[in-house]
Design a protein around this motif. Sequence first.
Motif, mmCIF file in Angstrom:
data_model
loop_
_atom_site.group_PDB
_atom_site.id
_atom_site.type_symbol
_atom_site.label_atom_id
_atom_site.label_comp_id
_atom_site.label_asym_id
_atom_site.label_seq_id
_atom_site.Cartn_x
_atom_site.Cartn_y
_atom_site.Cartn_z
ATOM 1 N N VAL A 12 0.852 -1.183 0.000
ATOM 2 C CA VAL A 12 0.000 0.000 0.000
ATOM 3 C C VAL A 12 0.891 1.236 0.000
ATOM 4 N N GLN A 13 0.398 2.302 -0.581
ATOM 5 C CA GLN A 13 1.147 3.549 -0.601
ATOM 6 C C GLN A 13 1.045 4.263 0.746
ATOM 7 N N PRO A 14 2.021 5.096 1.066
ATOM 8 C CA PRO A 14 1.924 5.888 2.316
ATOM 9 C C PRO A 14 0.617 6.666 2.373
ATOM 10 N N GLY A 15 -0.002 6.652 3.542
ATOM 11 C CA GLY A 15 -1.292 7.283 3.732
ATOM 12 C C GLY A 15 -2.466 6.370 3.465
ATOM 13 N N GLY A 16 -2.202 5.217 2.915
ATOM 14 C CA GLY A 16 -3.261 4.273 2.589
ATOM 15 C C GLY A 16 -3.720 3.454 3.785
ATOM 16 N N SER A 17 -4.621 2.520 3.507
ATOM 17 C CA SER A 17 -5.224 1.699 4.559
ATOM 18 C C SER A 17 -5.175 0.224 4.188
ATOM 19 N N LEU A 18 -5.124 -0.588 5.213
ATOM 20 C CA LEU A 18 -5.268 -2.039 5.080
ATOM 21 C C LEU A 18 -6.041 -2.543 6.282
ATOM 22 N N ARG A 19 -6.708 -3.674 6.102
ATOM 23 C CA ARG A 19 -7.375 -4.320 7.226
ATOM 24 C C ARG A 19 -6.874 -5.748 7.329
ATOM 25 N N VAL A 78 -10.436 -11.524 14.915
ATOM 26 C CA VAL A 78 -10.026 -10.205 15.361
ATOM 27 C C VAL A 78 -9.479 -9.450 14.163
ATOM 28 N N LEU A 79 -9.849 -8.189 14.062
ATOM 29 C CA LEU A 79 -9.465 -7.356 12.928
ATOM 30 C C LEU A 79 -8.546 -6.237 13.385
ATOM 31 N N LEU A 80 -7.678 -5.808 12.503
ATOM 32 C CA LEU A 80 -6.839 -4.645 12.752
ATOM 33 C C LEU A 80 -6.980 -3.714 11.551
ATOM 34 N N GLN A 81 -7.726 -2.647 11.741
ATOM 35 C CA GLN A 81 -7.880 -1.638 10.702
ATOM 36 C C GLN A 81 -6.715 -0.664 10.800
ATOM 37 N N MET A 82 -5.957 -0.554 9.723
ATOM 38 C CA MET A 82 -4.767 0.297 9.731
ATOM 39 C C MET A 82 -4.960 1.418 8.731
ATOM 40 N N ASN A 83 -5.045 2.633 9.232
ATOM 41 C CA ASN A 83 -5.193 3.815 8.398
ATOM 42 C C ASN A 83 -3.955 4.699 8.518
ATOM 43 N N GLY A 84 -3.792 5.585 7.577
ATOM 44 C CA GLY A 84 -2.647 6.494 7.634
ATOM 45 C C GLY A 84 -1.321 5.768 7.696
#
Length: 126
Positions: A12-19, A78-84
């Motif tokens: 993912v690019q910087p600033g993007g998100s992954l879950r 269990v989920l880990l939402q990663m933003n920014g």
Amino acid sequence: QVQLVESGGGLVQPGGSLRLSCAASGFTSPYYTMGWFRQAPGKEREGVSCWSSDGATYYADSVKGRFTISRDNAENTVLLQMNGLKPEDTAIYYCAADGVPKYYSTWRWLNEYDYWGQGTQVTVSS
């Protein structure tokens, strides 16, 4: 036998998100702690976030305000939402689980967790 299977990593690019998702199986009780750890090349494995079996949640200072842990007990996930996301978030992310609650002073300790997943790679790069 307890098994943990992570998914959701990627580039993912910087600033993007992954879950990220961690599916657990084999627990005889619905009350167990699940945590996320990560290990970057050349660095020690470190705690990212934890959902304790008593309902408490914990985050590393480096991810507070950007990452959110959540839990779906019906799906044993269990989920880990990663933003920014930042380049320094690049690492292999591991799910871990244990049958007892964790506390602010202990959730980061690797030896507090009996079960570990195989890891999923997260790469943040332009």
